[in-house]
Design a protein around this motif. Structure first.
Motif, PDB file in Angstrom:
ATOM      1  N   ASP A 173      -2.337   6.750  21.175  1.00 54.47           N
ATOM      2  CA  ASP A 173      -2.479   6.609  19.856  1.00 54.47           C
ATOM      3  C   ASP A 173      -1.567   5.485  19.153  1.00 54.47           C
ATOM      4  OD1 ASP A 173      -2.943   6.257  17.107  1.00 54.47           O
ATOM      5  OD2 ASP A 173      -2.887   8.251  16.664  1.00 54.47           O
ATOM      6  N   VAL A 174      -1.631   4.386  19.453  1.00 52.28           N
ATOM      7  CA  VAL A 174      -0.707   3.325  19.171  1.00 52.28           C
ATOM      8  C   VAL A 174      -0.261   3.180  17.739  1.00 52.28           C
ATOM      9  CG1 VAL A 174      -0.218   0.518  19.050  1.00 52.28           C
ATOM     10  CG2 VAL A 174      -1.435   1.699  21.078  1.00 52.28           C
ATOM     11  N   ALA A 175      -1.242   3.451  16.815  1.00 53.40           N
ATOM     12  CA  ALA A 175      -1.018   3.722  15.391  1.00 53.40           C
ATOM     13  C   ALA A 175       0.258   4.772  15.265  1.00 53.40           C
ATOM     14  CB  ALA A 175      -2.279   3.804  14.609  1.00 53.40           C
ATOM     15  N   GLN A 176       0.137   5.931  15.814  1.00 57.76           N
ATOM     16  CA  GLN A 176       1.031   7.045  15.650  1.00 57.76           C
ATOM     17  C   GLN A 176       2.392   6.523  15.958  1.00 57.76           C
ATOM     18  OE1 GLN A 176       2.270  11.098  17.624  1.00 57.76           O
ATOM     19  NE2 GLN A 176       0.045  10.640  17.509  1.00 57.76           N
ATOM     20  N   TYR A 177       2.586   5.785  17.402  1.00 53.66           N
ATOM     21  CA  TYR A 177       3.658   5.558  18.059  1.00 53.66           C
ATOM     22  C   TYR A 177       4.381   4.266  17.072  1.00 53.66           C
ATOM     23  CZ  TYR A 177       3.740   8.861  21.671  1.00 53.66           C
ATOM     24  OH  TYR A 177       3.758   9.822  22.704  1.00 53.66           O
ATOM     25  N   MET A 178       3.890   3.500  16.483  1.00 50.00           N
ATOM     26  CA  MET A 178       4.300   2.536  15.753  1.00 50.00           C
ATOM     27  C   MET A 178       4.924   2.957  14.556  1.00 50.00           C
ATOM     28  SD  MET A 178       4.136  -0.133  17.836  1.00 50.00           S
ATOM     29  CE  MET A 178       4.033   1.073  19.104  1.00 50.00           C
ATOM     30  N   THR A 179       4.017   3.929  13.942  1.00 49.74           N
ATOM     31  CA  THR A 179       4.724   4.564  12.478  1.00 49.74           C
ATOM     32  C   THR A 179       6.139   5.269  12.978  1.00 49.74           C
ATOM     33  OG1 THR A 179       2.429   4.434  11.886  1.00 49.74           O
ATOM     34  CG2 THR A 179       4.232   5.929  10.650  1.00 49.74           C
ATOM     35  N   ARG A 180       5.864   6.006  13.857  1.00 49.58           N
ATOM     36  CA  ARG A 180       7.068   6.722  14.358  1.00 49.58           C
ATOM     37  C   ARG A 180       8.551   5.703  14.432  1.00 49.58           C
ATOM     38  NH1 ARG A 180       5.672  11.343  18.618  1.00 49.58           N
ATOM     39  NH2 ARG A 180       7.681  11.809  18.336  1.00 49.58           N
ATOM     40  N   ALA A 181       7.962   4.864  15.392  1.00 51.13           N
ATOM     41  CA  ALA A 181       8.983   3.871  15.689  1.00 51.13           C
ATOM     42  C   ALA A 181       9.769   3.132  14.573  1.00 51.13           C
ATOM     43  CB  ALA A 181       8.473   2.809  16.702  1.00 51.13           C
ATOM     44  N   ALA A 182       8.657   2.725  13.541  1.00 50.78           N
ATOM     45  CA  ALA A 182       9.073   1.916  12.392  1.00 50.78           C
ATOM     46  C   ALA A 182       9.853   2.800  11.487  1.00 50.78           C
ATOM     47  CB  ALA A 182       7.868   1.340  11.561  1.00 50.78           C
ATOM     48  N   LEU A 183       9.502   4.108  11.299  1.00 55.68           N
ATOM     49  CA  LEU A 183      10.445   5.084  10.494  1.00 55.68           C
ATOM     50  C   LEU A 183      11.827   5.123  11.137  1.00 55.68           C
ATOM     51  CD1 LEU A 183      10.831   6.999   8.313  1.00 55.68           C
ATOM     52  CD2 LEU A 183       9.943   8.627   9.569  1.00 55.68           C
ATOM     53  N   GLU A 184      12.088   5.186  12.366  1.00 57.77           N
ATOM     54  CA  GLU A 184      13.339   5.496  13.106  1.00 57.77           C
ATOM     55  C   GLU A 184      13.879   4.227  12.917  1.00 57.77           C
ATOM     56  OE1 GLU A 184      16.040   7.977  15.373  1.00 57.77           O
ATOM     57  OE2 GLU A 184      14.539   7.981  13.787  1.00 57.77           O
ATOM     58  N   LEU A 185      13.270   2.951  12.838  1.00 52.10           N
ATOM     59  CA  LEU A 185      14.151   1.582  12.716  1.00 52.10           C
ATOM     60  C   LEU A 185      14.788   1.505  11.644  1.00 52.10           C
ATOM     61  CD1 LEU A 185      11.366  -0.500  14.666  1.00 52.10           C
ATOM     62  CD2 LEU A 185      13.682  -0.279  15.507  1.00 52.10           C
ATOM     63  N   TRP A 517     -10.693  -1.534  10.987  1.00 55.05           N
ATOM     64  CA  TRP A 517      -9.532  -1.838  10.136  1.00 55.05           C
ATOM     65  C   TRP A 517      -9.947  -1.742   8.558  1.00 55.05           C
ATOM     66  CZ3 TRP A 517      -4.597  -2.245  11.165  1.00 55.05           C
ATOM     67  CH2 TRP A 517      -4.232  -2.583  12.676  1.00 55.05           C
ATOM     68  N   ASN A 518      -9.227  -1.218   7.891  1.00 55.69           N
ATOM     69  CA  ASN A 518      -9.825  -0.812   6.521  1.00 55.69           C
ATOM     70  C   ASN A 518      -8.792  -1.619   5.498  1.00 55.69           C
ATOM     71  OD1 ASN A 518     -11.496   2.026   6.664  1.00 55.69           O
ATOM     72  ND2 ASN A 518      -9.774   1.881   8.287  1.00 55.69           N
ATOM     73  N   PHE A 519      -9.557  -2.421   4.551  1.00 60.15           N
ATOM     74  CA  PHE A 519      -9.014  -3.413   3.561  1.00 60.15           C
ATOM     75  C   PHE A 519      -8.480  -2.095   2.460  1.00 60.15           C
ATOM     76  CE2 PHE A 519      -8.965  -5.989  -0.245  1.00 60.15           C
ATOM     77  CZ  PHE A 519      -8.370  -7.191   0.322  1.00 60.15           C
ATOM     78  N   ALA A 520      -7.159  -2.502   2.050  1.00 60.46           N
ATOM     79  CA  ALA A 520      -6.452  -2.004   1.268  1.00 60.46           C
ATOM     80  C   ALA A 520      -5.267  -2.423   0.794  1.00 60.46           C
ATOM     81  CB  ALA A 520      -6.283  -0.349   1.845  1.00 60.46           C
ATOM     82  N   GLU A 521      -4.311  -1.774   0.089  1.00 58.55           N
ATOM     83  CA  GLU A 521      -3.155  -2.143  -0.353  1.00 58.55           C
ATOM     84  C   GLU A 521      -2.275  -2.756   1.036  1.00 58.55           C
ATOM     85  OE1 GLU A 521      -1.985  -2.959  -3.308  1.00 58.55           O
ATOM     86  OE2 GLU A 521      -3.490  -1.853  -4.460  1.00 58.55           O
ATOM     87  N   ILE A 522      -2.376  -1.730   1.764  1.00 57.26           N
ATOM     88  CA  ILE A 522      -1.876  -2.211   3.157  1.00 57.26           C
ATOM     89  C   ILE A 522      -2.979  -1.767   4.223  1.00 57.26           C
ATOM     90  CG2 ILE A 522      -0.029  -1.689   5.008  1.00 57.26           C
ATOM     91  CD1 ILE A 522       1.975  -0.880   2.837  1.00 57.26           C
ATOM     92  N   VAL A 523      -3.379  -2.720   4.940  1.00 56.85           N
ATOM     93  CA  VAL A 523      -4.621  -2.685   5.911  1.00 56.85           C
ATOM     94  C   VAL A 523      -4.300  -1.512   7.052  1.00 56.85           C
ATOM     95  CG1 VAL A 523      -5.634  -4.729   5.416  1.00 56.85           C
ATOM     96  CG2 VAL A 523      -4.151  -4.666   7.347  1.00 56.85           C
ATOM     97  N   HIS A 524      -5.247  -0.772   7.524  1.00 57.73           N
ATOM     98  CA  HIS A 524      -4.771   0.332   8.434  1.00 57.73           C
ATOM     99  C   HIS A 524      -5.903   0.523   9.155  1.00 57.73           C
ATOM    100  CE1 HIS A 524      -6.057   2.062   4.683  1.00 57.73           C
ATOM    101  NE2 HIS A 524      -6.669   3.262   5.579  1.00 57.73           N
ATOM    102  N   PRO A 525      -5.740   1.009  10.520  1.00 56.50           N
ATOM    103  CA  PRO A 525      -6.949   1.340  11.436  1.00 56.50           C
ATOM    104  C   PRO A 525      -7.231   2.812  11.344  1.00 56.50           C
ATOM    105  CG  PRO A 525      -4.848   1.077  12.526  1.00 56.50           C
ATOM    106  CD  PRO A 525      -4.612   0.974  11.016  1.00 56.50           C
ATOM    107  N   THR A 526      -8.562   3.146  11.253  1.00 51.19           N
ATOM    108  CA  THR A 526      -9.229   4.418  11.427  1.00 51.19           C
ATOM    109  C   THR A 526     -10.067   4.400  12.639  1.00 51.19           C
ATOM    110  OG1 THR A 526     -10.579   4.121   9.868  1.00 51.19           O
ATOM    111  CG2 THR A 526      -8.535   5.120   9.088  1.00 51.19           C
ATOM    112  N   VAL A 527     -10.328   5.476  13.311  1.00 46.87           N
ATOM    113  CA  VAL A 527     -11.484   5.720  14.369  1.00 46.87           C
ATOM    114  C   VAL A 527     -12.765   6.092  13.316  1.00 46.87           C
ATOM    115  CG1 VAL A 527     -12.195   7.097  16.213  1.00 46.87           C
ATOM    116  CG2 VAL A 527     -10.087   6.398  15.968  1.00 46.87           C
ATOM    117  N   GLY A 528     -13.485   5.275  13.156  1.00 50.03           N
ATOM    118  CA  GLY A 528     -14.658   5.510  12.168  1.00 50.03           C
ATOM    119  C   GLY A 528     -14.261   5.139  10.970  1.00 50.03           C
ATOM    120  N   ALA A 529     -15.487   4.852  10.010  1.00 46.98           N
ATOM    121  CA  ALA A 529     -15.472   4.697   8.918  1.00 46.98           C
ATOM    122  C   ALA A 529     -15.132   5.529   7.778  1.00 46.98           C
ATOM    123  CB  ALA A 529     -16.692   3.869   8.294  1.00 46.98           C
ATOM    124  N   ASP A 530     -15.203   6.828   8.455  1.00 49.98           N
ATOM    125  CA  ASP A 530     -15.168   8.110   7.151  1.00 49.98           C
ATOM    126  C   ASP A 530     -13.965   8.680   7.416  1.00 49.98           C
ATOM    127  OD1 ASP A 530     -18.044   7.848   6.436  1.00 49.98           O
ATOM    128  OD2 ASP A 530     -18.686   9.092   8.242  1.00 49.98           O
TER     129      ASP A 530
END
Length: 552
Positions: A173-185, A517-530
């Protein structure tokens, strides 16, 4: 209590209806635009639709750089990304030196309620003081100092993904690891604080809260009009108690996330304040005092009483910095990996550039100046941030009657040509910065295509001629002027360090899992639209394994 909210909301709506009926015809009514689907909400539901990419495409391709939309109660809202008009919106001041176009009050209320009075939620002299104090913290000198810290986090990230590749049959899950890394950075560089050693499963509660804030907020988009209407009418001391009583699982989840972010920010501030006081007499070049918040606290202690920020504002800066640097950076990195997975030839070329740079250093980390000057790495980052804007929504409000010049005349509904637009005071302006970044009149007929090679070629003369007011590479991704992203060079360095390590070590490929990819204040990926939980599974293999397989 709920009856009270309902009554005041209806009363406010009736007041706006009466004002709308009585208001004179707007000079914007002659501008072309899509029909409004609702008098009550105008086009706002379409703008905030998580899969509203089609509406954005229609605005760009059918109506061009200037169109007229509607906001709440049918009020006109100008949608514009003409370069000359953007210059006025971003850069021009009134005679009193306050911006001619300022952030919307209701748009700043949310970060004020969530983070406190920081850069995202203040205006005027307060904002100027905050920015003046914070700007030196992001100097090139300080970025060089934190580069080794970034590499330390990137090495730990690489080790964590290597272990995950073995344990999870090469799906990560790349999204999870990028979040973890960004917070640690940001935690290590800005706060000198370790949130996530990246050596075990799971996330720090702060990381989870930062990652889920925008999706949780987006899930409540339909209630935004009620928030806008009710907030000014409810005393500040009652807003949170009322929110606590709302029988909504999503509201309560958002409140939990907000509380987690605030509690961590307050705890870290208290820790850094004690350390900052102990370092007051340390030389400014001492390595023990180089995390950004300690530098900020020491700078704040060294300015005059008039320029110093109160504790509430300092905590707000910390909280905003953590959120902005984590969410936008992690999703930007995920966007880049998404594009590289879809374009293996680009990924291979980038890996070769990084390998060549490291070979000259005996395999060591690429120093700051060399890293920032790698042409293809820079091209990949710039092109992704141009075509795929991580934070695409920008609204402003005219503080006085204004005249917006246009780079190219437009034809009104009555067939007249207009080379400027009269904007009445109070008019809301929406600047779709992604559309600005892929404007074919500026970037050429292939402007919408993701093509990193364009940055290795002479850019069209129209790019420089447009005089786009953005602070970064002739684009609006980080905005411009006094409200531009103060840490955009910090974010660039984060992304380049992480990519230098990841692409040198791994090969990233798409899986059969549908990612949206969901359009929002900050775009973000999800698995499925729901789903509203950020997620992006990718197939990840060691680069050496792939090379050996190809050779075989």
């Amino acid at each position: 209590m709920f009856h009270y909210i309902f009554v005041i909301s209806v009363g406010y709506a009736l007041q706006r209806l009466i004002r709308w009926i009585a208001q004179p015809r707007s000079p914007l009514d002659n501008i072309q635009g899509p029909p409004s689907p609702s008098w009550l909400t105008g086009h706002m539901s379409q703008l905030y639709e998580t899969q509203g990419w089609g509406f954005q495409h229609e605005l760009r391709t059918k109506y061009g750089p200037v169109s007229m939309l509607r906001t709440l109660f049918g009020q006109p809202m100008l949608c514009i990304y003409d370069p000359a008009a953007m210059n006025t919106i971003v850069m021009k001041d009134q005679p009193n030196r306050l911006p001619l176009f300022e952030e919307l009050e209701w748009y700043m209320n949310l970060p004020l309620d969530v983070f406190g009075p920081g850069l995202l939620s203040t205006t005027g002299e307060t904002h100027r003081k905050q920015r003046k104090l914070l700007s030196p913290v992001f100097s090139t000198k300080n970025l060089r100092l934190v580069t080794p810290v970034f590499y330390d986090v990137a090495h730990r990230l690489t080790s964590a993904i290597s272990a995950a590749v073995i344990d999870d049959a090469k799906t990560v899950d790349v999204a999870q690891y990028m979040t973890r890394a960004a917070l640690e950075l940001i935690g290590q560089a800005a706060l000198g604080h370790c949130f996530d050693p990246l050596t075990e499963e799971g996330q720090h509660p702060y990381a989870e809260a930062l990652k889920c804030y925008i999706p949780a907020l987006t899930a409540l988009t339909r209630w935004t009009p009620l928030y806008r209407l009710a907030r000014p009418l409810i005393p500040a001391c009652l807003r949170r108690p009322i929110m606590n009583l709302l029988p909504s699982r999503r509201v309560q989840e958002l409140l939990r996330i907000v509380d987690t972010m605030h509690a961590n920010a307050v705890a870290i501030y208290a820790e850094k304040k004690v350390l900052g006081e102990s370092l007051e007499k340390v030389d400014e070049d001492d390595a023990t005092a180089t995390d950004l918040i300690t530098l900020l606290l020491r700078a704040n202690a060294g300015v005059s009483k008039e320029d110093a920020l109160p504790e509430e504002e300092l905590i707000a800066q910390l909280s905003i910095l953590m959120f902005a640097a984590t969410d936008t950076t992690s999703n930007s990195l995920t966007l880049i990996l998404d594009r590289l997975a879809e374009n293996p030839h680009v990924q291979d070329r980038l890996r070769a550039e990084l390998a060549a740079a490291k070979s000259h250093l005996g395999g060591d980390d690429i120093p700051y100046d060399e890293l920032m000057s790698l042409p293809y790495l820079d091209a990949v980052c710039a092109e992704t941030l141009r075509v795929h804007v991580p934070a695409p929504l920008r609204f402003r409000e005219a503080q006085a009657d204004a005249l917006l010049p246009l780079s190219k005349p437009i034809r009104g509904k009555d067939e007249t040509l207009m080379d400027s637009i009269a904007v009445p005071q109070g008019t809301v302006v929406f600047v779709p910065i992604q559309a600005a970044n892929i404007n074919p009149e500026v970037w050429g007929p292939d402007a919408h295509e993701w093509r990193p090679e364009r940055w290795l070629e002479p850019l069209p003369e129209s790019v420089a001629a447009a005089k786009t007011p953005g602070v970064y590479s002739n684009m609006m991704t980080f905005w411009g002027g006094r409200r531009s992203c103060i840490g955009f060079k910090f974010a660039q360095l984060e992304m380049k360090v992480v990519l230098a390590e990841l692409i040198s070590t791994f090969v990233f490929e798409k899986t059969d899992t549908p990612v949206i990819w969901n359009f929002a204040e900050i775009v973000h990926p999800t698995v499925g639209a729901d789903s509203w939980h950020p997620e992006y599974p990718m197939k990840v293999t060691l680069a050496q394994e792939t090379s050996a397989s190809d050779a075989g």
